[in-house]
Write an enzyme that holds these catalytic residues in place. Structure first.
Site, PDB file in Angstrom:
ATOM      1  N   TYR A  50      16.303   0.429  10.589  1.00 29.44           N
ATOM      2  CA  TYR A  50      15.040   0.117   9.905  1.00 29.44           C
ATOM      3  C   TYR A  50      13.859   0.287  10.860  1.00 29.44           C
ATOM      4  O   TYR A  50      12.869   0.941  10.538  1.00 29.44           O
ATOM      5  CB  TYR A  50      15.098  -1.315   9.374  1.00 29.44           C
ATOM      6  CG  TYR A  50      13.864  -1.784   8.646  1.00 29.44           C
ATOM      7  CD1 TYR A  50      13.599  -1.387   7.336  1.00 29.44           C
ATOM      8  CD2 TYR A  50      12.958  -2.659   9.251  1.00 29.44           C
ATOM      9  CE1 TYR A  50      12.469  -1.839   6.660  1.00 29.44           C
ATOM     10  CE2 TYR A  50      11.831  -3.113   8.589  1.00 29.44           C
ATOM     11  CZ  TYR A  50      11.591  -2.699   7.290  1.00 29.44           C
ATOM     12  OH  TYR A  50      10.477  -3.154   6.624  1.00 29.44           O
TER      13      TYR A  50
ATOM     14  N   SER B  72       6.025  -1.470   9.317  1.00 29.64           N
ATOM     15  CA  SER B  72       6.531  -2.799   9.678  1.00 29.64           C
ATOM     16  C   SER B  72       6.289  -3.014  11.157  1.00 29.64           C
ATOM     17  O   SER B  72       6.406  -2.073  11.953  1.00 29.64           O
ATOM     18  CB  SER B  72       8.028  -2.896   9.385  1.00 29.64           C
ATOM     19  OG  SER B  72       8.546  -4.062   9.990  1.00 29.64           O
TER      20      SER B  72
HETATM   21  N1  LIG Z   1       9.010  -8.083   2.948  1.00 29.49           N
HETATM   22  C1  LIG Z   1       8.646  -8.029   4.210  1.00 29.49           C
HETATM   23  O1  LIG Z   1       8.649  -9.050   4.919  1.00 29.49           O
HETATM   24  C2  LIG Z   1       8.204  -6.735   4.824  1.00 29.49           C
HETATM   25  C3  LIG Z   1       7.777  -6.758   6.157  1.00 29.49           C
HETATM   26  C4  LIG Z   1       7.337  -5.564   6.740  1.00 29.49           C
HETATM   27  C5  LIG Z   1       7.307  -4.410   5.981  1.00 29.49           C
HETATM   28  N2  LIG Z   1       7.745  -4.419   4.677  1.00 29.49           N
HETATM   29  C6  LIG Z   1       7.675  -3.160   3.924  1.00 29.49           C
HETATM   30  O2  LIG Z   1       7.079  -3.392   2.672  1.00 29.49           O
HETATM   31  C7  LIG Z   1       7.498  -2.370   1.742  1.00 29.49           C
HETATM   32  C8  LIG Z   1       7.922  -3.000   0.433  1.00 29.49           C
HETATM   33  O3  LIG Z   1       9.095  -3.765   0.645  1.00 29.49           O
HETATM   34  P1  LIG Z   1       9.347  -5.154  -0.086  1.00 29.49           P
HETATM   35  O4  LIG Z   1       9.363  -6.181   0.967  1.00 29.49           O
HETATM   36  O5  LIG Z   1       8.456  -5.296  -1.255  1.00 29.49           O
HETATM   37  O6  LIG Z   1      10.886  -4.956  -0.523  1.00 29.49           O
HETATM   38  P2  LIG Z   1      11.567  -4.748  -1.957  1.00 29.49           P
HETATM   39  O7  LIG Z   1      11.183  -5.853  -2.876  1.00 29.49           O
HETATM   40  O8  LIG Z   1      12.998  -4.514  -1.656  1.00 29.49           O
HETATM   41  O9  LIG Z   1      10.896  -3.412  -2.512  1.00 29.49           O
HETATM   42  C9  LIG Z   1      11.271  -2.147  -2.045  1.00 29.49           C
HETATM   43  C10 LIG Z   1      10.886  -1.157  -3.115  1.00 29.49           C
HETATM   44  O10 LIG Z   1      11.211   0.155  -2.646  1.00 29.49           O
HETATM   45  C11 LIG Z   1      11.931   0.786  -3.690  1.00 29.49           C
HETATM   46  N3  LIG Z   1      12.768   1.885  -3.193  1.00 29.49           N
HETATM   47  C12 LIG Z   1      13.781   1.852  -2.302  1.00 29.49           C
HETATM   48  N4  LIG Z   1      14.306   3.066  -2.151  1.00 29.49           N
HETATM   49  C13 LIG Z   1      13.594   3.899  -2.962  1.00 29.49           C
HETATM   50  C14 LIG Z   1      13.653   5.279  -3.247  1.00 29.49           C
HETATM   51  N5  LIG Z   1      14.576   6.093  -2.712  1.00 29.49           N
HETATM   52  N6  LIG Z   1      12.746   5.798  -4.116  1.00 29.49           N
HETATM   53  C15 LIG Z   1      11.838   5.018  -4.696  1.00 29.49           C
HETATM   54  N7  LIG Z   1      11.750   3.683  -4.499  1.00 29.49           N
HETATM   55  C16 LIG Z   1      12.629   3.151  -3.629  1.00 29.49           C
HETATM   56  C17 LIG Z   1      12.750  -0.310  -4.314  1.00 29.49           C
HETATM   57  O11 LIG Z   1      13.265   0.102  -5.577  1.00 29.49           O
HETATM   58  P3  LIG Z   1      14.608  -0.550  -6.209  1.00 29.49           P
HETATM   59  O12 LIG Z   1      14.153  -1.823  -6.896  1.00 29.49           O
HETATM   60  O13 LIG Z   1      15.080   0.494  -7.135  1.00 29.49           O
HETATM   61  O14 LIG Z   1      15.553  -0.830  -5.073  1.00 29.49           O
HETATM   62  C18 LIG Z   1      11.659  -1.373  -4.420  1.00 29.49           C
HETATM   63  O15 LIG Z   1      10.814  -1.105  -5.499  1.00 29.49           O
HETATM   64  C19 LIG Z   1       8.605  -1.605   2.469  1.00 29.49           C
HETATM   65  O16 LIG Z   1       8.063  -0.421   3.031  1.00 29.49           O
HETATM   66  C20 LIG Z   1       9.018  -2.555   3.580  1.00 29.49           C
HETATM   67  O17 LIG Z   1       9.588  -1.879   4.663  1.00 29.49           O
HETATM   68  C21 LIG Z   1       8.193  -5.553   4.092  1.00 29.49           C
END
Ligand SMILES: NC(=O)c1ccc[n+]([C@@H]2O[C@H](COP(=O)([O-])OP(=O)(O)OC[C@H]3O[C@@H](n4cnc5c(N)ncnc54)[C@H](OP(=O)(O)O)[C@@H]3O)[C@@H](O)[C@H]2O)c1
Length: 243
Positions: free
Chosen positions: A166, A143
């Site tokens: 985070y 991120s």
């Molecule tokens: N969205 C943004 O704007 C943004 C910006 C920068 C970076 N990111 C990064 O993008 C990545 C994906 O995030 P997202 O935005 O798609 O959020 P999200 O929809 O909340 O997805 C997060 C995923 O990680 C899984 N997870 C969390 N803890 C876990 C664990 N202990 N073991 C296995 N799976 C686990 C969640 O599973 P559950 O459904 O079971 O909770 C979910 O599938 C992350 O690394 C995040 O930091 C996102």
């Protein structure tokens, strides 16, 4: 030969879209998810699109799950071509404001357990299988909030973004990216970090401008790098970001 990929946190958001896009490139994708119902649901949706995906139980903060996944990949496929470390949590109370003075230790520990320690443990466990690939690719979904470059530049548009737990976990993940890329420099493996952009997901909120489909693109392109591609970089949509 069909390539094999593992995407963590593939049941929803950017991870689900990453798995979908990789499978659309005729890659066999293992959908890592900690919740079986959600993982199987994602598997069903993608199989209905005739994509070659298989759910695999994987809580990245659970050493037993990691051991099982390692053993499964080694016995079933021999090698792993692509690892996308996507799973993460956001446990700070808000995106904006600087909570460094008050963030509870438990929040820091719980965040690091998943975003950093779980990712490092899984990657180390899978390295022997990745080393057996013709061209291993490791993509860490990081991120921009983990960037020192952003946090040292008061003029940067994201300067105010300071959720400490985070951000620090993503800074540590960035360090892992640099060190691992250097450790593997003599191999064919490439290790890169991606910023997906601000994406409409549970972590990104409804306010975000990008769809998960767009947000998956940087990670997918790093997963598909050819032999001339870079290693040890941090980027978004092809643009290099400051560490
Ligand atoms: N969205 C943004 O704007 C943004 C910006 C920068 C970076 N990111 C990064 O993008 C990545 C994906 O995030 P997202 O935005 O798609 O959020 P999200 O929809 O909340 O997805 C997060 C995923 O990680 C899984 N997870 C969390 N803890 C876990 C664990 N202990 N073991 C296995 N799976 C686990 C969640 O599973 P559950 O459904 O079971 O909770 C979910 O599938 C992350 O690394 C995040 O930091 C996102």
């Amino acid at each position: 030969m069909t390539k094999i990929a593992l995407v963590t946190g593939a049941n929803k958001g950017i991870g689900f879209e990453t798995a979908k896009q990789l499978a659309q490139h005729n890659i066999k994708v293992l959908l890592g998810a900690r919740n079986e119902t959600e993982g199987k649901k994602a598997e069903r949706i993608l199989r209905d699109l005739s994509l070659d995906v298989t759910y695999i139980k994987l809580d990245i903060s659970d050493s037993l799950d990691i051991e099982n996944v390692k053993n499964h990949i080694e016995s079933e496929y021999g090698a792993l071509d692509i690892l996308v470390n996507n799973a993460a949590v956001f446990l700070d109370s808000a995106w904006f404001g600087n909570n460094t003075e008050t963030v509870p230790m438990q929040t820091l520990r719980d965040t690091f357990d998943i975003n950093y320690f779980g990712t490092v443990e899984l990657t180390q466990a899978l390295l022997p299988a990745i080393k057996k690939s013709e061209a291993g690719r490791i993509v860490n979904i990081s991120s921009i909030s983990g960037s020192f470059g952003v946090h040292l530049d008061e003029a940067h548009r994201l300067y105010a973004l300071k959720p400490y737990a985070y951000s620090a976990s993503k800074t540590a993940l960035n360090q892992f990216t640099v060190f691992l890329a250097q450790a593997l420099r003599e191999s064919k493996i490439k290790v890169n970090a991606a910023n997906p952009g601000w994406v409409k997901t549970s972590i990104g909120s409804d306010q975000a401008p990008l769809t998960p489909e767009d947000g998956a693109k940087t990670g997918v392109s790093l997963a598909l790098l050819d032999e001339n591609g870079p290693t040890g970089t941090f980027s978004e949509s092809g643009e290099v970001l400051p560490w």
